[in-house]
Design a protein around this motif. Structure first.
Motif, PDB file in Angstrom:
ATOM      1  N   ILE A  37      -3.301  16.409   2.335  1.00 53.74           N
ATOM      2  CA  ILE A  37      -1.786  17.025   2.716  1.00 53.74           C
ATOM      3  C   ILE A  37      -1.096  16.134   1.661  1.00 53.74           C
ATOM      4  CG2 ILE A  37      -1.938  17.111   5.192  1.00 53.74           C
ATOM      5  CD1 ILE A  37      -0.703  14.036   5.015  1.00 53.74           C
ATOM      6  N   THR A  38      -0.011  16.582   1.247  1.00 52.35           N
ATOM      7  CA  THR A  38       1.057  15.986   0.283  1.00 52.35           C
ATOM      8  C   THR A  38       1.799  14.924   1.251  1.00 52.35           C
ATOM      9  OG1 THR A  38       2.758  17.577   0.714  1.00 52.35           O
ATOM     10  CG2 THR A  38       1.569  17.721  -1.480  1.00 52.35           C
ATOM     11  N   GLY A  39       1.467  13.687   1.308  1.00 54.50           N
ATOM     12  CA  GLY A  39       2.015  12.815   2.244  1.00 54.50           C
ATOM     13  C   GLY A  39       1.149  11.333   2.281  1.00 54.50           C
ATOM     14  N   ILE A  40       1.398  10.593   3.040  1.00 56.35           N
ATOM     15  CA  ILE A  40       0.832   9.305   3.171  1.00 56.35           C
ATOM     16  C   ILE A  40       0.018   9.435   4.451  1.00 56.35           C
ATOM     17  CG2 ILE A  40       2.537   8.086   2.257  1.00 56.35           C
ATOM     18  CD1 ILE A  40       3.751   7.329   4.865  1.00 56.35           C
ATOM     19  N   PRO A  76       0.940  -1.229  -0.075  1.00 55.87           N
ATOM     20  CA  PRO A  76       0.210  -0.074   0.129  1.00 55.87           C
ATOM     21  C   PRO A  76       0.811   1.396   0.058  1.00 55.87           C
ATOM     22  CG  PRO A  76       0.101  -0.925   2.309  1.00 55.87           C
ATOM     23  CD  PRO A  76       1.090  -1.913   1.430  1.00 55.87           C
ATOM     24  N   MET A  77       1.193   1.796  -1.072  1.00 52.47           N
ATOM     25  CA  MET A  77       2.296   2.736  -1.276  1.00 52.47           C
ATOM     26  C   MET A  77       1.750   4.151  -0.845  1.00 52.47           C
ATOM     27  SD  MET A  77       3.949   1.759  -5.081  1.00 52.47           S
ATOM     28  CE  MET A  77       2.362   1.122  -5.361  1.00 52.47           C
ATOM     29  N   ALA A  78       0.312   4.539  -0.600  1.00 56.91           N
ATOM     30  CA  ALA A  78      -0.139   5.702  -0.237  1.00 56.91           C
ATOM     31  C   ALA A  78      -0.375   5.587   1.153  1.00 56.91           C
ATOM     32  CB  ALA A  78      -1.297   6.141  -1.059  1.00 56.91           C
ATOM     33  N   ASP A  79      -0.015   4.742   1.948  1.00 55.65           N
ATOM     34  CA  ASP A  79      -0.457   4.392   3.304  1.00 55.65           C
ATOM     35  C   ASP A  79       0.679   4.559   4.060  1.00 55.65           C
ATOM     36  OD1 ASP A  79      -3.379   4.230   3.351  1.00 55.65           O
ATOM     37  OD2 ASP A  79      -2.956   2.379   2.142  1.00 55.65           O
ATOM     38  N   THR A  93      -1.244  18.964  -4.879  1.00 50.72           N
ATOM     39  CA  THR A  93      -0.402  19.221  -6.067  1.00 50.72           C
ATOM     40  C   THR A  93      -1.224  19.231  -7.399  1.00 50.72           C
ATOM     41  OG1 THR A  93      -0.194  16.516  -5.981  1.00 50.72           O
ATOM     42  CG2 THR A  93       1.463  17.704  -5.064  1.00 50.72           C
ATOM     43  N   THR A  94      -2.441  18.729  -7.131  1.00 49.69           N
ATOM     44  CA  THR A  94      -3.211  18.861  -8.327  1.00 49.69           C
ATOM     45  C   THR A  94      -3.820  20.249  -8.624  1.00 49.69           C
ATOM     46  OG1 THR A  94      -4.521  16.944  -7.689  1.00 49.69           O
ATOM     47  CG2 THR A  94      -5.408  18.065  -9.464  1.00 49.69           C
ATOM     48  N   ARG A 149       0.557  13.486   9.064  1.00 52.55           N
ATOM     49  CA  ARG A 149       0.309  14.868   9.588  1.00 52.55           C
ATOM     50  C   ARG A 149      -1.099  15.343   9.226  1.00 52.55           C
ATOM     51  NH1 ARG A 149       2.649  18.149   5.435  1.00 52.55           N
ATOM     52  NH2 ARG A 149       3.362  16.757   3.911  1.00 52.55           N
ATOM     53  N   VAL A 198      -6.421   4.008  -5.304  1.00 50.89           N
ATOM     54  CA  VAL A 198      -5.498   4.797  -5.059  1.00 50.89           C
ATOM     55  C   VAL A 198      -4.584   5.002  -6.319  1.00 50.89           C
ATOM     56  CG1 VAL A 198      -3.587   5.505  -3.423  1.00 50.89           C
ATOM     57  CG2 VAL A 198      -5.610   4.396  -2.630  1.00 50.89           C
ATOM     58  N   ASP A 199      -4.255   4.031  -6.889  1.00 52.57           N
ATOM     59  CA  ASP A 199      -3.008   4.121  -7.869  1.00 52.57           C
ATOM     60  C   ASP A 199      -3.410   3.894  -9.117  1.00 52.57           C
ATOM     61  OD1 ASP A 199      -3.819   1.445  -7.531  1.00 52.57           O
ATOM     62  OD2 ASP A 199      -1.743   0.426  -7.462  1.00 52.57           O
ATOM     63  N   LEU A 225      -9.458  11.075  -6.306  1.00 49.09           N
ATOM     64  CA  LEU A 225      -8.722  11.704  -5.479  1.00 49.09           C
ATOM     65  C   LEU A 225      -8.203  13.005  -6.149  1.00 49.09           C
ATOM     66  CD1 LEU A 225      -6.633   8.682  -4.149  1.00 49.09           C
ATOM     67  CD2 LEU A 225      -8.389   9.764  -3.081  1.00 49.09           C
ATOM     68  N   ALA A 280      -5.524  16.051  -4.942  1.00 46.95           N
ATOM     69  CA  ALA A 280      -4.396  16.242  -3.948  1.00 46.95           C
ATOM     70  C   ALA A 280      -3.893  17.895  -4.157  1.00 46.95           C
ATOM     71  CB  ALA A 280      -3.220  15.594  -4.262  1.00 46.95           C
TER      72      ALA A 280
END
Lengths: 272, 409
Positions: free
Chosen positions: A179-182, A57-60, A157-158, A186, A129-130, A153, A155
């Motif tokens: 957030i930009t993150g997993i 799970p790359m976004a977690d 960054t979008t 935060r 997610v991916d 989703l 983000a």
């Protein structure tokens, strides 16, 4: 009208935002997560998100990674997650269920068959997610054909140029990754959210849910006010993880503890 | 009316990927939305750099004066005699600065990162070769560097971990999963998601979301291009067979790509057979896997019947990966490249053979390629030629090999 649209319409009529608690399927086992799922509407869940465990799970962050691992060790399969939803729908025809996961288990199941079976089981929406917009044609036709909302989703960054492209073909609601993150790391600041949500509203009439970093009743209240709903995941899973015995089984009362936390979050979004 | 494509491009196997980053059905851009904008930005920046003569000249200059290219082509005469068949040539990419072909790609990507104004570099590594190469380029250009490495690999590749630290990189041991290359890549992706503004991710192999498989291939193709010219000079013709080992597949793609349209040249990729394909403990994605999506691309993967990724196994940390670059998956399906496997033990035998006959200690990764060469060469005529990519040196592996041979250092 879809269950998701009906629920957001009802929330709007009530003049409040919604709470979307998250549970990882089969964390720590099938019976416990089924009990949690069944108990969530009465505890105040307006919609429910079910995580589909994946090995990578790359976004977690670590919390949901661990939950996915517990689910996999317990023996969860894609079809068992659909069974959970089918079971839930016997008693609850109103609460929307959204599946959130990664593409490969769905690909392995077969995109068309997955959407057919999920639709029949009573799934209302899915978040993969991916699977960005650029690759969405793999799933979108099958989701649409089976009445499943394809939730996108968005983000931080979008950017504004990309936003309409990302939302093209999206339905149900928009999931704003705040957030930009997993996950579970935060939280976004109030100022960030206050700037981000109107930016999305300019491009879509769909309801907006805020996820990633929403942990407390106060944060849920704020997010559901700025947007239309708040997703809470890692904070609930942490409670579950803290009440497992040495064999990884839930100690007596664990489900009740997590549901009490859902209730507190629900009170938050209701301004109580 | 559309301009017809020139015939060369129509018939070429070298024209991929499509503008969606596809090689046939493989490749693509399967990443979270947070990363999509940066992935698209890398694609655009690379497309511009590729056309920019100044970028190409800068890269060529650094490859010559810092990496040490061209690498020699070596006729392995004693090995050839021992095997008693085809002539065996080594493309000696182990002589590059940092000891492997990884430097070719890292130099290209760090120049691109600088061009994009990125100020922090991250990388994943298996054997540590890519990590060392990345850390080296970061030291050269004064950029902070974080390398993700599986905890298992940190242990079995201790010399490279120390090397990276000496070079000023932060090495983060990843304990999730089996603590190998796959897990390191997950963690690097997570870092990138959280630091996307200032960070460039130097992926070490021909995998990941588009444009990485294409970009890494382009940077590694210098191997095959040089070998082609060197082979002409040495033998006046192309080799009959080109052989390379495959984990993610970057050294193999670098060797093969310039030969794809030369149909007289057989191309053979050697995957890591671990304890043997039949044991299930291997890293042979093409031989023992099926198509799926991981780490941003659609490709052959080791996975169970429910689409969960299976841990790979190989004695070689650099090949210990359950996927493979998408262009390899395509070349496999269209039959242009043959993919075979060599076991841990076969690689260990080849490692010793190479050391004793040629005075070259190969990395365990190319020892897999050599293991297949030792089987193939005796079946070919003496006037036939095998070109093998000796993509890394084995200093980092002596502890692993000693342990397997029962020697205490």
């Amino acid at each position: 009208m879809s269950r998701i649209a009906a629920r957001f319409a009802a929330l709007k009529a009530d003049g409040r935002g919604g709470l979307i608690p998250f549970l990882e399927a089969w964390d720590p086992d099938g019976a416990t997560s089924m009990a949690l799922l069944r108990g969530m509407p009465a505890a105040g869940a307006d919609l429910i998100e079910i995580g589909m465990p994946f090995t990578d799970p790359m976004a977690d962050g670590p919390i949901i990674q661990a939950a996915a691992r517990r689910g996999l060790i317990a023996g969860v399969k894609v079809r068992f997650i659909l069974d959970m939803v089918r079971e839930f729908r016997k008693d609850d025809q109103a609460t929307p269920i959204i599946l959130m996961g990664y593409l490969n288990p769905i690909l392995s199941y077969g995109p068309q068959k997955f959407c057919e079976d999920a639709g029949q089981a009573g799934v209302d929406g899915m978040i993969i997610v991916d699977l960005p917009t650029e690759e969405a044609d793999l799933m979108l036709p099958h989701a649409t054909a089976n009445g499943i909302d394809f939730i996108r989703l968005v983000a931080p960054t979008t950017d504004d140029v990309r936003l309409p492209h990302v939302l093209n073909g999206s339905s149900g609601f928009v999931y704003y990754v705040s957030i930009t993150g997993i996950t579970g790391t935060r939280s976004a600041s109030s100022a960030d959210l206050a700037a981000a949500i109107p930016r999305i509203r300019k491009v879509t009439d769909l309801p907006i849910a805020i996820g990633f970093g929403v942990r407390t009743p106060a944060q849920a209240a704020e997010a559901s006010k700025v947007a239309d709903a708040a997703v809470v995941a890692s904070a609930l899973i942490e409670t579950m993880a803290a009440h497992l015995d040495e064999d990884g089984k839930a100690k007596p009362g664990t489900v009740e503890l997590v549901l009490a936390q859902v209730r507190a979050l629900a009170d938050g979004v209701r301004g109580r | 009316m559309n301009q017809p494509l020139p015939p060369a491009a129509l018939n070429s196997l070298r024209s991929g990927p499509s503008d969606r980053g596809r090689f046939g059905e493989f490749g693509g851009r399967f990443v979270a939305e947070t990363l999509m904008p940066i992935v698209l930005a890398v694609e655009q920046a690379y497309a511009e750099a590729k056309k920019d003569p100044q970028f190409q000249a800068d890269l060529a200059w650094h490859l010559t004066h810092y990496v040490g290219r061209p690498s020699p082509l070596w006729f392995a005469e004693r090995l050839t005699k021992r095997l008693g068949g085809a002539k065996v040539y080594f493309k000696r990419d182990e002589l590059n600065h940092t000891g492997s072909h990884k430097a070719n790609n890292c130099m290209g990507q760090i120049l691109l990162a600088r061009r994009m104004g990125k100020t922090r570099i991250i990388a994943e590594t298996g054997a540590g070769q890519h990590g060392v190469a990345t850390a080296t380029m970061c030291a050269l250009f004064g950029l902070p560097c974080t390398v993700y490495m599986g905890a298992t690999d940190v242990e079995r590749q201790a010399p490279n971990v120390f090397r990276m630290k000496l070079l000023g990189a932060e090495v983060k041991a990843v304990t999730s999963g089996a603590g190998t290359l796959k897990d390191a890549m997950n963690e690097a992706m997570r870092d990138w998601v959280a630091n996307v503004e200032d960070t460039f991710y130097i992926i070490g192999t021909v995998a990941g979301p588009h444009p990485y498989p294409m970009m890494v291939r382009d940077f590694q193709s210098v191997i095959g291009e040089e070998a082609k010219v060197q082979m002409q000079a040495a033998e006046g013709r192309l080799p009959d067979v080109a052989v390379a080992c495959i984990g993610g597949g970057s050294n193999a793609m670098g060797l093969f790509h310039p030969f794809l349209d030369d149909t007289s040249v057989r191309l053979i990729g050697v995957e890591a057979g671990g304890h043997g394909i039949e044991t299930g403990q291997h890293a042979a994605s093409l031989t023992g896997g099926r198509p799926g999506v991981l780490h941003g691309n659609r490709t052959y993967l080791l996975q169970d019947e429910d689409g969960q990724i299976i841990e790979a196994h190989s004695i070689s940390a650099g090949l210990d990966y359950p996927g493979i670059g998408p262009e390899h998956s395509w070349l496999h399906d269209i039959g242009r490249v043959e993919y075979v496997s060599a076991t841990d033990n076969e690689a260990l035998d080849a490692f010793q053979l190479c050391t004793q006959t040629e005075g070259i200690i190969p990395a365990l990764e190319p020892a897999h390629a050599l293991a297949y060469v030792t089987k193939l060469a005796p079946t070919l005529d003496k006037d036939q030629i095998i070109l093998m990519n000796l993509c890394g040196r084995g200093d980092k592996d002596i502890f692993t090999v000693a342990a397997h041979l029962g020697v205490k250092l």
